[in-house]
Design an enzyme around this catalytic site. Sequence first.
Site, PDB file in Angstrom:
ATOM      1  N   ARG A   1       0.835  -1.212   0.000  1.00  0.00           N
ATOM      2  CA  ARG A   1       0.000   0.000   0.000  1.00  0.00           C
ATOM      3  C   ARG A   1       0.869   1.261   0.000  1.00  0.00           C
ATOM      4  O   ARG A   1       0.465   2.293  -0.513  1.00  0.00           O
ATOM      5  CB  ARG A   1      -0.954  -0.006   1.208  1.00  0.00           C
ATOM      6  CG  ARG A   1      -2.178  -0.895   0.968  1.00  0.00           C
ATOM      7  CD  ARG A   1      -3.237  -0.678   2.015  1.00  0.00           C
ATOM      8  NE  ARG A   1      -2.888  -1.265   3.294  1.00  0.00           N
ATOM      9  CZ  ARG A   1      -2.947  -2.568   3.574  1.00  0.00           C
ATOM     10  NH1 ARG A   1      -3.323  -3.432   2.641  1.00  0.00           N
ATOM     11  NH2 ARG A   1      -2.627  -3.019   4.764  1.00  0.00           N
TER      12      ARG A   1
ATOM     13  N   TYR B   1       0.083   4.340  -2.493  1.00  0.00           N
ATOM     14  CA  TYR B   1      -0.145   5.742  -2.103  1.00  0.00           C
ATOM     15  C   TYR B   1       0.829   6.670  -2.822  1.00  0.00           C
ATOM     16  O   TYR B   1       0.474   7.771  -3.220  1.00  0.00           O
ATOM     17  CB  TYR B   1      -0.035   5.910  -0.577  1.00  0.00           C
ATOM     18  CG  TYR B   1      -1.034   5.063   0.172  1.00  0.00           C
ATOM     19  CD1 TYR B   1      -2.301   4.813  -0.365  1.00  0.00           C
ATOM     20  CD2 TYR B   1      -0.728   4.488   1.403  1.00  0.00           C
ATOM     21  CE1 TYR B   1      -3.218   4.010   0.300  1.00  0.00           C
ATOM     22  CE2 TYR B   1      -1.642   3.688   2.068  1.00  0.00           C
ATOM     23  CZ  TYR B   1      -2.888   3.447   1.521  1.00  0.00           C
ATOM     24  OH  TYR B   1      -3.778   2.654   2.172  1.00  0.00           O
TER      25      TYR B   1
ATOM     26  N   TYR C   1     -13.407   9.970   0.423  1.00  0.00           N
ATOM     27  CA  TYR C   1     -14.595   9.863   1.269  1.00  0.00           C
ATOM     28  C   TYR C   1     -14.245  10.259   2.705  1.00  0.00           C
ATOM     29  O   TYR C   1     -13.079  10.235   3.102  1.00  0.00           O
ATOM     30  CB  TYR C   1     -15.221   8.478   1.170  1.00  0.00           C
ATOM     31  CG  TYR C   1     -14.521   7.391   1.937  1.00  0.00           C
ATOM     32  CD1 TYR C   1     -13.441   6.718   1.398  1.00  0.00           C
ATOM     33  CD2 TYR C   1     -14.966   7.022   3.206  1.00  0.00           C
ATOM     34  CE1 TYR C   1     -12.806   5.713   2.099  1.00  0.00           C
ATOM     35  CE2 TYR C   1     -14.340   6.009   3.917  1.00  0.00           C
ATOM     36  CZ  TYR C   1     -13.264   5.367   3.371  1.00  0.00           C
ATOM     37  OH  TYR C   1     -12.642   4.377   4.068  1.00  0.00           O
TER      38      TYR C   1
HETATM   39  N1  SAM Z   1     -10.899   9.418   5.602  1.00  0.00           N
HETATM   40  C1  SAM Z   1     -11.860   8.506   6.202  1.00  0.00           C
HETATM   41  C2  SAM Z   1     -12.729   9.308   7.171  1.00  0.00           C
HETATM   42  O1  SAM Z   1     -12.578  10.521   7.260  1.00  0.00           O
HETATM   43  O2  SAM Z   1     -13.597   8.717   7.853  1.00  0.00           O
HETATM   44  C3  SAM Z   1     -11.172   7.332   6.851  1.00  0.00           C
HETATM   45  C4  SAM Z   1     -10.444   6.437   5.895  1.00  0.00           C
HETATM   46  S1  SAM Z   1      -9.504   5.122   6.624  1.00  0.00           S
HETATM   47  C5  SAM Z   1      -8.430   4.701   5.323  1.00  0.00           C
HETATM   48  C6  SAM Z   1     -10.557   3.737   6.671  1.00  0.00           C
HETATM   49  C7  SAM Z   1     -11.091   3.469   8.058  1.00  0.00           C
HETATM   50  O3  SAM Z   1     -12.060   4.480   8.375  1.00  0.00           O
HETATM   51  C8  SAM Z   1     -11.838   2.164   8.232  1.00  0.00           C
HETATM   52  O4  SAM Z   1     -10.956   1.080   8.492  1.00  0.00           O
HETATM   53  C9  SAM Z   1     -12.721   2.462   9.416  1.00  0.00           C
HETATM   54  O5  SAM Z   1     -12.001   2.427  10.655  1.00  0.00           O
HETATM   55  C10 SAM Z   1     -13.097   3.926   9.140  1.00  0.00           C
HETATM   56  N2  SAM Z   1     -14.330   3.984   8.347  1.00  0.00           N
HETATM   57  C11 SAM Z   1     -14.457   4.158   7.029  1.00  0.00           C
HETATM   58  N3  SAM Z   1     -15.757   4.126   6.665  1.00  0.00           N
HETATM   59  C12 SAM Z   1     -16.456   3.942   7.795  1.00  0.00           C
HETATM   60  C13 SAM Z   1     -17.829   3.806   8.090  1.00  0.00           C
HETATM   61  N4  SAM Z   1     -18.747   3.853   7.142  1.00  0.00           N
HETATM   62  N5  SAM Z   1     -18.191   3.610   9.377  1.00  0.00           N
HETATM   63  C14 SAM Z   1     -17.264   3.538  10.355  1.00  0.00           C
HETATM   64  N6  SAM Z   1     -15.966   3.644  10.140  1.00  0.00           N
HETATM   65  C15 SAM Z   1     -15.555   3.840   8.876  1.00  0.00           C
END
Ligand code: SAM
Length: 260
Positions: free
Chosen positions: A64, A68, A90
């Site tokens: 990864r 990136y 997102y």
């Molecule tokens: N930038 C994103 C944000 O602001 O929420 C986070 C991205 S990070 C690479 C991915 C992690 O975010 C997941 O492993 C989880 O912990 C969290 N995440 C992403 N989508 C989510 C959701 N729908 N509900 C809860 N946690 C979420």
Amino acid sequence: TGSLTCIGTGITLAGQITTLSKNYLEEAESVFGILPDKLSEDWVKSLNPSYESLQYLYAEGKSRRQTYQDMTEVVCQAVRDGKKVVLALYGHPGIFACVGHFAIERLIGEGYPAQMLPGVSADACLYADLGFDPGTTGCQAYEATQFLFSGVPLNTSAYTILWQIGLAGEHTLKTFKTTAQNLEASVRILNKWYPLEHEMILYEAPFIPVQKPRIDRFMLKDLPKMDITSISTLVIPPLTGLKLDKNALDEFGLDIKDFG
Ligand code: SAM
């Protein structure tokens, strides 16, 4: 000349983007994105047909870290080519998401204008859906694997949020799933701080407005049995909450009695 604006599309489709971010998205000459599903991609495309996904740079077996770097380079090159670029991620574009930060740092170093606008992150949704205020006891957040490998102490008087629990203990950075063995090791580490019966929560905010959030409460010892996905976030409520400390109060000339 070219420029970059990193925006967040929020978690729930179409409803959680800020007005300012939406303006940048609509006005951009080139839009790149890392979005959770086809529905959100179609929605971004409907606002700006130049949208291109960067997902193709992920691959099973590819580090990864390299992915990136490749994503950063694609975005930076479009700016060098003179385009007004938007990178749409997102959630919040700078929370547990490195590509926006990397690209901004690189472009500013090269003399291009580059900025990040805030978005609605998974933890912003979590406070709303789980109904707790991180200010009540304090709140600490870690990327799950970094926490598990670091041996750092947890502050059990505060809430703990472990992001990317679905990748717990995944050290190769080449695959996209944790294992039962890694989750059992995670239980042993968390058990240094919490009893095996301590209640915790797996949380997933809905991507689609009509869906309900996933809020699954379970005991620490049952973590390996839980169905953990790439969007699960682990929330650990505090053991104790904040207490008054006599030595600290002394410094302010106060006494526990002063707090009735
Ligand atoms: N930038 C994103 C944000 O602001 O929420 C986070 C991205 S990070 C690479 C991915 C992690 O975010 C997941 O492993 C989880 O912990 C969290 N995440 C992403 N989508 C989510 C959701 N729908 N509900 C809860 N946690 C979420």
